[in-house]
Write a protein that holds these residues in place. Sequence first.
Motif, PDB file in Angstrom:
ATOM      1  N   PHE A   1     -24.647  20.840  30.256  1.00  0.00           N
ATOM      2  CA  PHE A   1     -25.339  20.423  29.041  1.00  0.00           C
ATOM      3  C   PHE A   1     -26.067  19.093  29.216  1.00  0.00           C
ATOM      4  N   LEU A   2     -26.365  18.755  30.457  1.00  0.00           N
ATOM      5  CA  LEU A   2     -27.152  17.564  30.759  1.00  0.00           C
ATOM      6  C   LEU A   2     -28.452  17.628  29.974  1.00  0.00           C
ATOM      7  N   HIS A   3     -28.833  16.512  29.364  1.00  0.00           N
ATOM      8  CA  HIS A   3     -30.046  16.468  28.546  1.00  0.00           C
ATOM      9  C   HIS A   3     -31.246  16.014  29.374  1.00  0.00           C
ATOM     10  N   PRO A   4     -32.415  16.539  29.089  1.00  0.00           N
ATOM     11  CA  PRO A   4     -33.620  16.091  29.789  1.00  0.00           C
ATOM     12  C   PRO A   4     -34.151  14.787  29.189  1.00  0.00           C
ATOM     13  N   LYS A   5     -33.268  13.831  29.044  1.00  0.00           N
ATOM     14  CA  LYS A   5     -33.613  12.536  28.465  1.00  0.00           C
ATOM     15  C   LYS A   5     -33.398  11.470  29.538  1.00  0.00           C
ATOM     16  N   ALA A   6     -34.336  10.590  29.677  1.00  0.00           N
ATOM     17  CA  ALA A   6     -34.263   9.540  30.693  1.00  0.00           C
ATOM     18  C   ALA A   6     -33.335   8.426  30.217  1.00  0.00           C
TER      19      ALA A   6
ATOM     20  N   ARG B   1     -38.636  11.710  28.378  1.00  0.00           N
ATOM     21  CA  ARG B   1     -37.955  12.947  28.783  1.00  0.00           C
ATOM     22  C   ARG B   1     -38.218  13.152  30.267  1.00  0.00           C
ATOM     23  N   ILE B   2     -37.280  13.794  30.920  1.00  0.00           N
ATOM     24  CA  ILE B   2     -37.444  14.102  32.335  1.00  0.00           C
ATOM     25  C   ILE B   2     -37.574  15.610  32.497  1.00  0.00           C
TER      26      ILE B   2
END
Length: 177
Positions: free
Chosen positions: A97-102, A7-8
């Motif tokens: 809706f950008l996800h905090p996923k790398a 996660r970022i």
Amino acid sequence: MPTETERIELSEDELREITGYSAECARRVLAVFEKELPADTRPREAIEGAEAFAAGERRTTALRQSAWAAYKAAKEAESPAVAAAAWSASHAAAAAFLHPKASAHQVKHVVGAAAQAALAAELVAGDAPGVAAETLEWARRHAPAAVGAVLGRLPAAPAGGGRVGEFIRDLDTALRA
């Protein structure tokens, strides 16, 4: 460089800046869509929703639905340039809706509106050289610091994706520098 499963960090302020930037990119080619389909308000509504979120309004279901509606408008468009303009608007609303996923896929959510705007401009210009490059340069110069900062936390843009994928990779590289 983070791995795909990490996660970022992603603040709401960064999300708002990225969404505002995306809306600004999409607004530059909205006329391409509206010239062909003036009664279809879906891309305009997506851009306006993105702008409202960027200005401090809540991230709502209506905003998500406007992204999907602009996506549908793109799928229904007969002209590739008109479709690209609608895709740009869809990406603008979806940026909220950008996800905090790398994930390398998330790069498209950060710069997708700019890449689709470049494609729309290029397609409208026909054989005029350098139009996409000029649009991408504008997008690079107008990107807020949050765009480069978030891209720096993500894996590089993936290969593929045709012309838009090329534009995404170009922006990704330029904005990380």
